[in-house]
Scaffold this motif. Structure first.
Motif, PDB file in Angstrom:
ATOM      1  N   GLU A  10       0.833  -1.208   0.000  1.00  0.00           N
ATOM      2  CA  GLU A  10       0.000   0.000   0.000  1.00  0.00           C
ATOM      3  C   GLU A  10       0.866   1.255   0.000  1.00  0.00           C
ATOM      4  OE1 GLU A  10      -4.124  -1.277   2.261  1.00  0.00           O
ATOM      5  OE2 GLU A  10      -2.313  -0.983   3.470  1.00  0.00           O
ATOM      6  N   LYS A  11       1.978   1.213   0.728  1.00  0.00           N
ATOM      7  CA  LYS A  11       2.884   2.366   0.746  1.00  0.00           C
ATOM      8  C   LYS A  11       3.447   2.623  -0.644  1.00  0.00           C
ATOM      9  CE  LYS A  11       7.170   2.156   1.854  1.00  0.00           C
ATOM     10  NZ  LYS A  11       8.431   1.869   2.563  1.00  0.00           N
ATOM     11  N   ILE A  12       3.862   1.568  -1.336  1.00  0.00           N
ATOM     12  CA  ILE A  12       4.390   1.729  -2.686  1.00  0.00           C
ATOM     13  C   ILE A  12       3.311   2.286  -3.613  1.00  0.00           C
ATOM     14  CG2 ILE A  12       5.297   0.494  -4.702  1.00  0.00           C
ATOM     15  CD1 ILE A  12       6.667  -1.429  -2.720  1.00  0.00           C
ATOM     16  N   ASP A  13       2.098   1.767  -3.493  1.00  0.00           N
ATOM     17  CA  ASP A  13       0.991   2.258  -4.318  1.00  0.00           C
ATOM     18  C   ASP A  13       0.741   3.745  -4.069  1.00  0.00           C
ATOM     19  OD1 ASP A  13      -1.231   1.533  -6.187  1.00  0.00           O
ATOM     20  OD2 ASP A  13      -2.476   2.169  -4.502  1.00  0.00           O
ATOM     21  N   LEU A  14       0.762   4.159  -2.826  1.00  0.00           N
ATOM     22  CA  LEU A  14       0.593   5.574  -2.485  1.00  0.00           C
ATOM     23  C   LEU A  14       1.705   6.419  -3.090  1.00  0.00           C
ATOM     24  CD1 LEU A  14      -0.456   5.087   1.218  1.00  0.00           C
ATOM     25  CD2 LEU A  14      -1.673   6.625  -0.335  1.00  0.00           C
ATOM     26  N   LEU A  15       2.948   5.971  -2.962  1.00  0.00           N
ATOM     27  CA  LEU A  15       4.076   6.723  -3.505  1.00  0.00           C
ATOM     28  C   LEU A  15       3.978   6.861  -5.016  1.00  0.00           C
ATOM     29  CD1 LEU A  15       6.984   5.229  -1.350  1.00  0.00           C
ATOM     30  CD2 LEU A  15       6.301   7.627  -1.398  1.00  0.00           C
ATOM     31  N   GLN A  16       3.528   5.810  -5.679  1.00  0.00           N
ATOM     32  CA  GLN A  16       3.424   5.853  -7.135  1.00  0.00           C
ATOM     33  C   GLN A  16       2.310   6.775  -7.616  1.00  0.00           C
ATOM     34  OE1 GLN A  16       2.897   1.671  -7.931  1.00  0.00           O
ATOM     35  NE2 GLN A  16       5.077   1.290  -8.233  1.00  0.00           N
ATOM     36  N   ARG A  17       1.249   6.907  -6.842  1.00  0.00           N
ATOM     37  CA  ARG A  17       0.087   7.678  -7.266  1.00  0.00           C
ATOM     38  C   ARG A  17       0.117   9.144  -6.805  1.00  0.00           C
ATOM     39  NH1 ARG A  17      -4.525   4.401  -8.679  1.00  0.00           N
ATOM     40  NH2 ARG A  17      -4.057   2.158  -8.488  1.00  0.00           N
ATOM     41  N   ALA A  18       0.948   9.470  -5.814  1.00  0.00           N
ATOM     42  CA  ALA A  18       0.958  10.825  -5.255  1.00  0.00           C
ATOM     43  C   ALA A  18       1.446  11.844  -6.277  1.00  0.00           C
ATOM     44  CB  ALA A  18       1.841  10.869  -4.019  1.00  0.00           C
ATOM     45  N   SER A  19       0.894  13.043  -6.195  1.00  0.00           N
ATOM     46  CA  SER A  19       1.374  14.148  -7.031  1.00  0.00           C
ATOM     47  C   SER A  19       2.692  14.685  -6.500  1.00  0.00           C
ATOM     48  CB  SER A  19       0.338  15.281  -7.065  1.00  0.00           C
ATOM     49  OG  SER A  19      -0.868  14.850  -7.659  1.00  0.00           O
ATOM     50  N   VAL A  20       2.810  14.767  -5.183  1.00  0.00           N
ATOM     51  CA  VAL A  20       4.028  15.260  -4.531  1.00  0.00           C
ATOM     52  C   VAL A  20       4.192  14.511  -3.211  1.00  0.00           C
ATOM     53  CG1 VAL A  20       5.207  17.249  -3.487  1.00  0.00           C
ATOM     54  CG2 VAL A  20       3.790  17.592  -5.517  1.00  0.00           C
ATOM     55  N   PHE A  21       5.437  14.154  -2.884  1.00  0.00           N
ATOM     56  CA  PHE A  21       5.732  13.616  -1.564  1.00  0.00           C
ATOM     57  C   PHE A  21       6.203  14.776  -0.696  1.00  0.00           C
ATOM     58  CE2 PHE A  21       8.826  11.665   1.456  1.00  0.00           C
ATOM     59  CZ  PHE A  21       7.871  11.039   2.256  1.00  0.00           C
ATOM     60  N   LEU A  22       5.466  15.044   0.361  1.00  0.00           N
ATOM     61  CA  LEU A  22       5.680  16.226   1.189  1.00  0.00           C
ATOM     62  C   LEU A  22       6.126  15.793   2.581  1.00  0.00           C
ATOM     63  CD1 LEU A  22       5.354  19.316   1.023  1.00  0.00           C
ATOM     64  CD2 LEU A  22       2.968  19.031   1.698  1.00  0.00           C
ATOM     65  N   HIS A  23       7.433  15.836   2.816  1.00  0.00           N
ATOM     66  CA  HIS A  23       7.988  15.410   4.101  1.00  0.00           C
ATOM     67  C   HIS A  23       8.990  16.470   4.544  1.00  0.00           C
ATOM     68  CE1 HIS A  23       9.224  12.974   7.396  1.00  0.00           C
ATOM     69  NE2 HIS A  23      10.371  12.578   6.876  1.00  0.00           N
ATOM     70  N   THR A  24       8.590  17.297   5.502  1.00  0.00           N
ATOM     71  CA  THR A  24       9.363  18.489   5.865  1.00  0.00           C
ATOM     72  C   THR A  24       9.762  18.442   7.340  1.00  0.00           C
ATOM     73  OG1 THR A  24       7.220  19.590   6.183  1.00  0.00           O
ATOM     74  CG2 THR A  24       8.359  19.956   4.084  1.00  0.00           C
ATOM     75  N   PRO A  25      10.738  17.616   7.688  1.00  0.00           N
ATOM     76  CA  PRO A  25      11.135  17.471   9.092  1.00  0.00           C
ATOM     77  C   PRO A  25      11.700  18.768   9.665  1.00  0.00           C
ATOM     78  CG  PRO A  25      12.686  16.350   7.641  1.00  0.00           C
ATOM     79  CD  PRO A  25      11.533  16.753   6.800  1.00  0.00           C
ATOM     80  N   VAL A  26      11.588  18.880  10.975  1.00  0.00           N
ATOM     81  CA  VAL A  26      12.089  20.053  11.691  1.00  0.00           C
ATOM     82  C   VAL A  26      12.950  19.582  12.859  1.00  0.00           C
ATOM     83  CG1 VAL A  26      10.039  21.406  11.089  1.00  0.00           C
ATOM     84  CG2 VAL A  26      10.094  20.153  13.261  1.00  0.00           C
ATOM     85  N   THR A  27      13.691  20.500  13.432  1.00  0.00           N
ATOM     86  CA  THR A  27      14.359  20.222  14.703  1.00  0.00           C
ATOM     87  C   THR A  27      13.341  20.472  15.799  1.00  0.00           C
ATOM     88  OG1 THR A  27      16.502  20.884  13.798  1.00  0.00           O
ATOM     89  CG2 THR A  27      16.284  20.795  16.198  1.00  0.00           C
TER      90      THR A  27
END
Length: 402
Positions: free
Chosen positions: A275-292
């Motif tokens: 399911e994770k792979i399917d989500l990654l393949q279908r997403a328009s943008v992967f938005l992962h913005t880590p902070v301190t």
């Protein structure tokens, strides 16, 4: 050669678990005589289906929250973990602490007692936190002094570590950067999901992946998405990661509520690897913005950036984090400052410019293809060989001359 590995999991649901499974598998393929003995933490996450049946795997270590135990409980679990690890290491050549401190403390305690070298991997937050902790600093520095080598998953983590630990305790030449990797081919072909349609099928969406905690920076990406979604009526956001039902999770829902887009925010919790792979393949943008985070936590690398790149999805990540090692800015994705305006500008630029998005997707695939667990494993095996050679020299010097 037998190696004892210490990790809190062998799960697809967390980065350390995926790192452990893929690295050990790749090393075994390169060195068929490698005998694998894995010690897991109590209360570990479900074990990946990719773990071979011939690996010896046992639960022998303290749970993941070992770092936060009271001093009395910490001492008891340190004793139990060291005893169990020493027992496993009796006929081993080397101990590898894949899990950060204080599990790496157990590893080096046991390795010393067994008379063999200990190599540790530094992933990020718990590589640094012990040496800035009033309670743990002294013990952590003593452990770091005894590591034969420390593998850092990013230049960013290495830089932060060496800025805090004196070279007489941890010489820079003993800290090796071996970046995380990805099996790029696993993310190219569409996956067959059992059970029919998923909630994200047929929707246009951005995607975030990671446990719902402050250092993952979901609040930053979500605020940017919500502002965009308020003027982009069919844009959804799916968020994958363990849900604790705490104040932080409620604050994420409140962001979407405030912008009138709560019905398009989907908190999925954990999902299967397919399911994770399917989500990654279908997403328009992967938005992962880590902070301190306020507690000092940070993202040490982020394997999922490489997974998104392999799936052909543009990633947006944060500067001043391990994303700097995972994303080639402007080539395989975008790196932005840790503020909402910068994230939103990057998001708009990708969604509004198909040509740029296509270029980043192509660059991401090429970047992921250059990464491989085989090369990662080759580098780690070379570190093992170096540690064993130095240990052998020390042993010879200790022997009385005839």
């Amino acid at each position: 050669m037998k190696v004892v590995f210490l990790t809190d999991s062998l799960s697809d649901l967390d980065g350390v678990g995926r790192y452990a499974v893929r690295l050990i598998s790749a090393m075994e393929a390169l060195r068929p005589g490698l005998e694998v003995h894995v010690l897991l933490a109590r209360k570990h996450r479900p074990t990946s289906a990719d773990v071979p049946g011939h690996w010896k795997v046992e639960v022998a270590l303290p749970p993941d929250y070992f770092f936060y135990m009271t001093p009395a409980r910490f001492a008891v679990w340190r004793f139990i973990g060291t005893r169990n690890t020493k027992r496993a290491a009796r006929d081993a050549a080397l101990v590898h602490a894949i899990k950060d401190f204080p599990h790496s403390l157990i590893a080096v305690d046991a390795a010393d007692r067994a008379g063999i070298p200990c190599v540790a991997t530094g992933h990020g937050t718990y590589t640094i936190q012990p040496v800035v902790s009033d309670r743990h600093k002294r013990t952590a520095l003593k452990a770091y002094r005894r590591f034969a080598s420390l593998i850092s998953v990013s230049r960013y983590t290495r830089k932060r570590l060496l800025a805090l630990v004196p070279p007489e305790i941890l010489p820079p030449e003993r800290v090796h950067v071996v970046p995380n990797a990805v099996d790029a081919e696993s993310y190219v072909e569409p996956v067959a999901l059992e059970g029919g349609e998923r909630p994200w099928h047929g929707k246009r969406f951005t995607l975030g992946i990671g446990e719902l905690k402050e250092r993952k920076g979901h609040h930053l990406g979500l605020e940017a998405w919500a502002r965009r979604a308020a003027r982009d009526g069919d844009l959804h956001h799916f968020l994958v990661g363990h849900r604790a039902g705490d104040d932080y999770e409620r604050s994420l829902a409140a962001i979407a509520e405030r912008h009138g887009v709560r019905d398009r925010l989907h908190l999925l919790g954990n999902v299967s690897e397919k399911e994770k792979i399917d989500l990654l393949q279908r997403a328009s943008v992967f938005l992962h913005t880590p902070v301190t985070a306020a507690d000092g936590g940070f993202e040490g690398f982020g394997i999922v950036y490489l997974e998104a790149a392999a799936a052909g999805t543009t990633a947006i990540g944060s500067l001043d984090s391990g994303a700097e090692d995972a994303i080639v800015d402007g080539v395989s994705g975008l790196l932005v400052e840790q503020n909402v305006d910068a994230v939103l500008a990057a998001l708009d630029s990708v969604l509004d410019d198909p040509v740029r998005r296509e270029s980043l997707e192509s660059g991401g695939r090429a970047h992921a293809e250059r990464s491989s667990w085989e090369e990662n494993a080759r580098a780690v095996l070379a570190i093992y060989d170096q540690a064993l050679a130095k240990s052998s020299v020390r042993d010879r010097k200790k022997r009385p001359s005839s």
